[in-house]
Enzyme design. Structure first.
Site, PDB file in Angstrom:
ATOM      1  N   GLY A  55       0.843  -1.193   0.000  1.00 13.17           N
ATOM      2  CA  GLY A  55       0.000   0.000   0.000  1.00 13.17           C
ATOM      3  C   GLY A  55       0.872   1.234   0.000  1.00 13.17           C
ATOM      4  O   GLY A  55       2.057   1.149   0.331  1.00 13.17           O
ATOM      5  N   CYS A  82       5.235  -6.115   1.791  1.00 14.92           N
ATOM      6  CA  CYS A  82       5.602  -4.699   1.809  1.00 14.92           C
ATOM      7  C   CYS A  82       4.842  -3.947   2.907  1.00 14.92           C
ATOM      8  O   CYS A  82       5.084  -4.193   4.075  1.00 14.92           O
ATOM      9  CB  CYS A  82       5.374  -4.095   0.419  1.00 14.92           C
ATOM     10  SG  CYS A  82       6.367  -2.627   0.178  1.00 14.92           S
ATOM     11  N   TYR A  83       3.892  -3.075   2.570  1.00 17.74           N
ATOM     12  CA  TYR A  83       3.123  -2.389   3.615  1.00 17.74           C
ATOM     13  C   TYR A  83       2.501  -3.415   4.567  1.00 17.74           C
ATOM     14  O   TYR A  83       2.469  -3.221   5.779  1.00 17.74           O
ATOM     15  CB  TYR A  83       2.024  -1.525   2.987  1.00 17.74           C
ATOM     16  CG  TYR A  83       1.153  -0.816   3.996  1.00 17.74           C
ATOM     17  CD1 TYR A  83       1.544   0.410   4.529  1.00 17.74           C
ATOM     18  CD2 TYR A  83      -0.056  -1.376   4.433  1.00 17.74           C
ATOM     19  CE1 TYR A  83       0.757   1.057   5.477  1.00 17.74           C
ATOM     20  CE2 TYR A  83      -0.846  -0.731   5.380  1.00 17.74           C
ATOM     21  CZ  TYR A  83      -0.441   0.482   5.889  1.00 17.74           C
ATOM     22  OH  TYR A  83      -1.215   1.123   6.823  1.00 17.74           O
ATOM     23  N   HIS A 172       8.261  -7.621  -3.250  1.00 16.33           N
ATOM     24  CA  HIS A 172       7.014  -8.042  -3.887  1.00 16.33           C
ATOM     25  C   HIS A 172       7.193  -9.385  -4.606  1.00 16.33           C
ATOM     26  O   HIS A 172       7.665  -9.417  -5.731  1.00 16.33           O
ATOM     27  CB  HIS A 172       6.563  -6.978  -4.892  1.00 16.33           C
ATOM     28  CG  HIS A 172       6.059  -5.745  -4.224  1.00 16.33           C
ATOM     29  ND1 HIS A 172       4.756  -5.598  -3.834  1.00 16.33           N
ATOM     30  CD2 HIS A 172       6.705  -4.617  -3.834  1.00 16.33           C
ATOM     31  CE1 HIS A 172       4.608  -4.431  -3.239  1.00 16.33           C
ATOM     32  NE2 HIS A 172       5.775  -3.812  -3.224  1.00 16.33           N
ATOM     33  N   GLU A 174       5.015 -11.133  -5.927  1.00 14.34           N
ATOM     34  CA  GLU A 174       4.019 -11.307  -6.999  1.00 14.34           C
ATOM     35  C   GLU A 174       4.480 -10.765  -8.344  1.00 14.34           C
ATOM     36  O   GLU A 174       3.908 -11.104  -9.371  1.00 14.34           O
ATOM     37  CB  GLU A 174       2.692 -10.650  -6.596  1.00 14.34           C
ATOM     38  CG  GLU A 174       2.675  -9.120  -6.532  1.00 14.34           C
ATOM     39  CD  GLU A 174       3.223  -8.544  -5.230  1.00 14.34           C
ATOM     40  OE1 GLU A 174       3.932  -9.273  -4.490  1.00 14.34           O
ATOM     41  OE2 GLU A 174       2.969  -7.351  -4.964  1.00 14.34           O
ATOM     42  N   GLY A 228     -16.323 -10.456 -28.486  1.00 15.07           N
ATOM     43  CA  GLY A 228     -15.116 -10.380 -27.657  1.00 15.07           C
ATOM     44  C   GLY A 228     -15.031 -11.594 -26.740  1.00 15.07           C
ATOM     45  O   GLY A 228     -15.990 -12.365 -26.629  1.00 15.07           O
ATOM     46  N   ASP A 230     -14.884 -11.967 -23.412  1.00 15.74           N
ATOM     47  CA  ASP A 230     -15.721 -12.064 -22.210  1.00 15.74           C
ATOM     48  C   ASP A 230     -17.168 -12.406 -22.543  1.00 15.74           C
ATOM     49  O   ASP A 230     -17.746 -13.314 -21.942  1.00 15.74           O
ATOM     50  CB  ASP A 230     -15.669 -10.759 -21.402  1.00 15.74           C
ATOM     51  CG  ASP A 230     -14.243 -10.391 -21.016  1.00 15.74           C
ATOM     52  OD1 ASP A 230     -13.391 -11.295 -21.030  1.00 15.74           O
ATOM     53  OD2 ASP A 230     -13.996  -9.212 -20.716  1.00 15.74           O
ATOM     54  N   LYS A 369      -8.800 -12.562 -16.571  1.00 11.18           N
ATOM     55  CA  LYS A 369      -8.875 -12.773 -18.016  1.00 11.18           C
ATOM     56  C   LYS A 369      -8.314 -14.131 -18.443  1.00 11.18           C
ATOM     57  O   LYS A 369      -8.904 -14.827 -19.254  1.00 11.18           O
ATOM     58  CB  LYS A 369      -8.099 -11.650 -18.720  1.00 11.18           C
ATOM     59  CG  LYS A 369      -8.345 -11.560 -20.194  1.00 11.18           C
ATOM     60  CD  LYS A 369      -9.624 -10.807 -20.462  1.00 11.18           C
ATOM     61  CE  LYS A 369      -9.889 -10.537 -21.897  1.00 11.18           C
ATOM     62  NZ  LYS A 369     -11.042  -9.636 -22.055  1.00 11.18           N
TER      63      LYS A 369
END
Ligand code: XMP
Length: 513
Positions: A55, A82-83, A172, A174, A228, A230, A369
């Site tokens: 954050g 992190c935060y 991080h 990720e 599309g 989705d 996605k």
């Protein structure tokens, strides 16, 4: 649903979606919740572990997001990033301060040394690059914690209290820049939270189909299919669940790419549903005739789209449910709230206002996605449809500079097809996120055979991006550009020049209009 849950508690960091995607990639279902969610509500969800995100704040700053300290008495494993790591340290009696020197404030790729006896780093090499982005420093770690990783500048890059299942990392894991970051997240999930790894699209499909059946009963369902990813996957899922109770309305505005309309229609042939393709090319082209201002084009297309859809909906009669292809990033971006967020602009501006229905069904609401694409494959949609790049609602109308005619659309369709074909042959699709041809309104002099030509220039555009908010132009190899250029000039009439757009976004946008 019968799968385990990990909660990602959102403190406003920029990589929160990425954390969630990594967890899901590891085969564990997770949801992002605001850090203000009451502890009782979190407990009611019965998660197997919690991840505190990063954050922008400092934990000691007034008004910075905090957690209910009772969360630490719950007995659930927590990973703070992190935060989130600093918050854990701060809440448990450690001391976090602003880094006094630049050397203690770490940004970017940092060589990091891990204690592989700590479960978080178990089985990993002892040294690797991690991605740091913190201005605060853990001066004193809380009682019961030990140091689990360090860098040259910082002795406590990671901390842990294994007896309580608390882990904190200043970097991080990720982001891709952190080597073995996903392995650390996997360790947290499997070694620490003892996850079963019960999240897969295959199992999601069965559950989602069952849920849609339960919800819809014998009701009538309507879906606006854009072609599309989705809306196509949402349509396939609902088709699988309720068959011909579903009517898909596919408004073909004539501004699609080569063969696209037919491909979309064919893809749905295997389901017994009501598929309505409205061929509205003439209508759209007549409305767009002589219009060259980009915003005016968009407005006309948006309005006509709704009008055509509304007409069809009226013909179909009262429907009970309207399906929307909202996906999880849309939900997270609108604030991770639990309230039903209705994305009314999903490709087709404001549909819910125009169609009479009882309720909205959003079967992809919790999916990323890449998960949507996988679900589409599991449902048997063809690869060209599920791996399709983004395509704007107004279609090729915003890729023809100036006024639009059927002839120009046909030229552009062919040039765009050649570009995509050569990219596919060169196996370059993976290195670009969106790529297409644009018909400029520039005419210039050329020479063909012995004669002078005065014809149009095609511009090629390709971008590499993670969020489409900013984008870089793709470094396509010259040989590939050369093949595309030669083919376009030879195969597409009235084109005598091919340009490649080398502008990033900003200052340019992805589309030309
Ligand atoms: P820009 O041109 O704004 O495009 O840099 C960013 C992304 O958005 C897509 N785009 C649209 N998508 N309706 C859509 O559904 C639209 O009106 C629209 N305009 C742009 C564009 O293709 C790119 O992926």
């Amino acid at each position: 649903m019968s799968h385990q849950l990990v909660i990602i508690l959102d403190f406003g960091g920029q990589y929160n979606q990425l954390i969630a995607r990594r967890v899901r990639e590891c085969g564990v279902y997770c949801e992002v919740k605001p850090c203000t969610t009451p502890l009782e509500r979190l407990k009611a969800l019965e998660p197997i572990g919690i991840i505190f995100t990063g954050g922008p704040s400092s934990v000691y700053a007034p008004g910075s997001p905090q957690v209910d300290p009772a969360i630490f008495d719950w007995g659930i494993p927590i990973l703070g990033i992190c935060y989130g790591c600093q918050l854990m340290a701060h809440s448990l009696g450690g001391r976090v301060t602003a880094a006094q020197s630049d050397s203690a404030r770490e940004y970017g790729k940092t060589e990091t040394f891990y204690d592989t006896a700590c479960k978080l780093f178990q089985g990993l090499p002892e040294k690797g690059i991690s991605w740091m982005s913190h201005g605060d420093y853990m001066e004193r770690v809380p009682e019961g914690f030990s140091l689990a990783a360090h860098s040259e500048a910082c002795p406590n890059v990671a901390i842990c209290d294994e007896s309580r299942g608390f882990y904190g990392v200043q970097f991080h894991p990720e982001v891709n820049h952190t080597e073995m970051g996903t392995a650390m997240i996997r360790n947290f999930l499997y070694e620490i939270c003892k996850a079963a790894g019960d999240w897969s699209m295959e199992s999601y499909k069965d559950t989602a189909v069952r849920r849609i059946r339960e919800k819809v009963g014998s009701g009538k369902v309507l879906l606006a299919l854009s072609g599309g990813v989705d809306s196509s996957v949402a349509a396939a899922l609902v088709a699988e669940a309720v068959g011909n109770q579903l009517t898909c309305v596919f408004v073909d505005h004539g501004l699609m790419r080569l063969h696209e309309g037919d491909e979309v229609e064919q893809a749905f042939g295997k389901w017994d549903i009501n598929f309505v393709r409205v061929n509205a090319e003439e209508l759209f082209l007549s409305k767009l005739s002589g219009v060259s201002e980009p915003e005016a084009k968009r407005k006309i297309i948006g309005e006509e789209f709704i009008r055509v859809f509304e007409q069809e909906a009226k013909r179909i009669g009262q429907v009970d449910y309207l399906v929307q292809g909202t996906i999880y990033p849309d939900v997270i971006e609108s604030g991770t709230g639990d309230a039903a967020v209705i994305k009314s602009h999903h490709n087709v501006g404001g549909l819910p206002d125009y169609v009479d229905f009882k309720e909205i069904v959003e079967p992809l609401r919790m999916l990323f996605k890449d998960e949507v694409r996988q679900l589409g494959r599991d449902l048997g949609l063809p690869e060209y449809l599920v791996s399709r790049q983004p395509f704007p609602g107004p279609g090729l109308a915003i890729r023809i500079i100036g006024d639009i005619t059927k002839e120009k659309l046909d030229l552009l369709r062919l040039a765009d097809f050649i570009f995509r074909d050569e990219i596919a042959k060169a196996h370059l699709e993976g290195s670009m996120d969106q790529y297409f041809a644009v018909l400029t309104n520039l005419r210039s002099v050329g020479v063909m055979g012995d004669g002078r030509t005065y014809d149009y220039a095609i511009a090629l555009r390709s971008v590499t991006t993670s969020d489409f908010m900013t984008a870089d132009w793709t470094r396509i190899p010259y040989e590939v550009l050369d093949r595309v250029s030669v083919r376009i000039v030879n195969e597409v009439p009235h084109i005598n020049r091919v340009l490649y757009d080398i502008t990033s976004k900003p200052p340019a946008t992805v589309e030309f209009e």
